[in-house]
Design an enzyme around this catalytic site. Structure first.
Site, PDB file in Angstrom:
ATOM      1  CG  ASN A   1      -0.172  -0.152   2.503  1.00 63.79           C
ATOM      2  OD1 ASN A   1       0.644   0.705   2.847  1.00 63.79           O
ATOM      3  ND2 ASN A   1      -0.390  -1.243   3.222  1.00 63.79           N
TER       4      ASN A   1
ATOM      5  N   GLY B   1      -2.771  -9.683   3.910  1.00 61.38           N
ATOM      6  CA  GLY B   1      -2.609 -10.416   2.655  1.00 61.38           C
ATOM      7  C   GLY B   1      -1.169 -10.770   2.360  1.00 61.38           C
ATOM      8  CB  VAL B   2       0.611 -11.062  -0.885  1.00 64.50           C
ATOM      9  CG1 VAL B   2       0.568  -9.693  -1.512  1.00 64.50           C
ATOM     10  CG2 VAL B   2       1.827 -11.849  -1.341  1.00 64.50           C
ATOM     11  CG  ASP B   3       2.322  -5.384   2.548  1.00 67.71           C
ATOM     12  OD1 ASP B   3       3.554  -5.547   2.567  1.00 67.71           O
ATOM     13  OD2 ASP B   3       1.781  -4.278   2.787  1.00 67.71           O
TER      14      ASP B   3
ATOM     15  CB  SER C   1      -5.154  -4.788  -7.531  1.00 63.74           C
ATOM     16  OG  SER C   1      -4.469  -3.570  -7.326  1.00 63.74           O
TER      17      SER C   1
ATOM     18  CB  VAL D   1      -7.615  -6.016   0.740  1.00 61.87           C
ATOM     19  CG1 VAL D   1      -8.212  -4.781   1.399  1.00 61.87           C
ATOM     20  CG2 VAL D   1      -7.444  -7.107   1.788  1.00 61.87           C
TER      21      VAL D   1
HETATM   22  P1  ADP Z   1      -4.229  -6.168  -2.685  1.00 58.41           P
HETATM   23  O1  ADP Z   1      -4.415  -5.215  -1.527  1.00 58.41           O
HETATM   24  O2  ADP Z   1      -3.281  -5.649  -3.734  1.00 58.41           O
HETATM   25  O3  ADP Z   1      -5.524  -6.643  -3.234  1.00 58.41           O
HETATM   26  P2  ADP Z   1      -3.843  -8.685  -1.214  1.00 58.41           P
HETATM   27  O4  ADP Z   1      -2.642  -9.120  -0.456  1.00 58.41           O
HETATM   28  O5  ADP Z   1      -5.110  -8.476  -0.450  1.00 58.41           O
HETATM   29  O6  ADP Z   1      -3.409  -7.384  -2.035  1.00 58.41           O
HETATM   30  O7  ADP Z   1      -4.137  -9.753  -2.361  1.00 58.41           O
HETATM   31  C1  ADP Z   1      -3.383  -9.862  -3.536  1.00 58.41           C
HETATM   32  C2  ADP Z   1      -3.332 -11.316  -3.945  1.00 58.41           C
HETATM   33  O8  ADP Z   1      -2.320 -11.993  -3.202  1.00 58.41           O
HETATM   34  C3  ADP Z   1      -4.625 -12.094  -3.688  1.00 58.41           C
HETATM   35  O9  ADP Z   1      -4.906 -12.848  -4.861  1.00 58.41           O
HETATM   36  C4  ADP Z   1      -4.260 -13.001  -2.520  1.00 58.41           C
HETATM   37  O10 ADP Z   1      -4.996 -14.204  -2.559  1.00 58.41           O
HETATM   38  C5  ADP Z   1      -2.803 -13.263  -2.796  1.00 58.41           C
HETATM   39  N1  ADP Z   1      -1.960 -13.737  -1.693  1.00 58.41           N
HETATM   40  C6  ADP Z   1      -2.134 -13.615  -0.356  1.00 58.41           C
HETATM   41  N2  ADP Z   1      -1.119 -14.187   0.313  1.00 58.41           N
HETATM   42  C7  ADP Z   1      -0.262 -14.698  -0.616  1.00 58.41           C
HETATM   43  C8  ADP Z   1       0.970 -15.418  -0.588  1.00 58.41           C
HETATM   44  N3  ADP Z   1       1.565 -15.739   0.584  1.00 58.41           N
HETATM   45  N4  ADP Z   1       1.550 -15.775  -1.763  1.00 58.41           N
HETATM   46  C9  ADP Z   1       0.992 -15.450  -2.940  1.00 58.41           C
HETATM   47  N5  ADP Z   1      -0.170 -14.773  -3.055  1.00 58.41           N
HETATM   48  C10 ADP Z   1      -0.800 -14.400  -1.910  1.00 58.41           C
END
Ligand code: ADP
Length: 179
Positions: free
Chosen positions: A24, A32-34, A117, A120
């Site tokens: 962000n 999430g992935v972050d 994206s 969330v």
């Molecule tokens: P954004 O805010 O950009 O939407 P998110 O983290 O909420 O970011 O989600 C982005 C994508 O990353 C989603 O498809 C989610 O399922 C995926 N994701 C979450 N954790 C992981 C991970 N450990 N490895 C790969 N992808 C992930």
């Protein structure tokens, strides 16, 4: 030549030269992935990110990978989906392009992207996959250091969207052939 491939997995476990973080604008961590990347990289990543002073939507900044197998993390900020008429597709394409530019500037050979994206931030996953693949394909038409671009999906459904777009005989080719 650059190979493009999609898989289902946890991006924090990949040993590509860089993994991309869907962050962000603060770059100071989130869910999430972050959150997963910050947990796996260790607290040094957050300390480093504080020195980056944030990142605009559609832009990208690089950090070391710290405790990750990946040597670098490229942090990019995807657009929040608000219906698609506020530049979301262009901003998402920019995330992929700017991340690839940074990777190529660093002379990296491999990079892995999450589905930016589509969590969330609610960007429709099928449309996002098309933008991701087309933007990467366009970028690698110019020779760079990159030999491998991985699309790291987090569900079989997302993988299906990428496979459809990556298939050697896509819909366009087939319709050309039937004419
Ligand atoms: P954004 O805010 O950009 O939407 P998110 O983290 O909420 O970011 O989600 C982005 C994508 O990353 C989603 O498809 C989610 O399922 C995926 N994701 C979450 N954790 C992981 C991970 N450990 N490895 C790969 N992808 C992930």
């Amino acid at each position: 030549m650059t190979e493009l491939r999609a898989l289902v997995g946890d991006i924090t476990q990949l040993a590509t030269d860089a993994i991309v973080n869907a962050s962000n604008e603060s770059l100071l961590g989130g869910g999430g992935v972050d959150g997963a990347i910050h947990r796996a990289a260790g607290p040094e990543l957050l300390a480093f990110c504080r020195t980056l002073h944030g990142c605009a939507t559609g832009a990208a900044k690089v950090s070391p990978g710290f405790r990750l197998a990946a040597k670098h993390v490229i942090h990019t900020v995807g657009p929040v989906w608000t219906g698609g008429h506020n530049g979301e597709p262009e901003l998402l394409a920019s995330c992929y392009r700017r991340s690839l530019e940074l990777a190529a500037d660093l002379g990296l050979r491999s990079i892995a992207f999450p589905c930016i994206s589509t969590g969330v931030y609610r960007f429709p996953a099928d449309a996002a996959a098309i933008i991701a693949v087309r933007t990467v394909r366009q970028f690698v038409t110019t020779a760079t250091s990159l030999r491998e671009v991985v699309f790291c999906c987090f569900s079989e459904q997302a993988l299906g969207y990428y496979q459809r777009e990556l298939a050697p005989l896509g819909d366009d080719t087939r319709s050309e052939r039937s004419e």
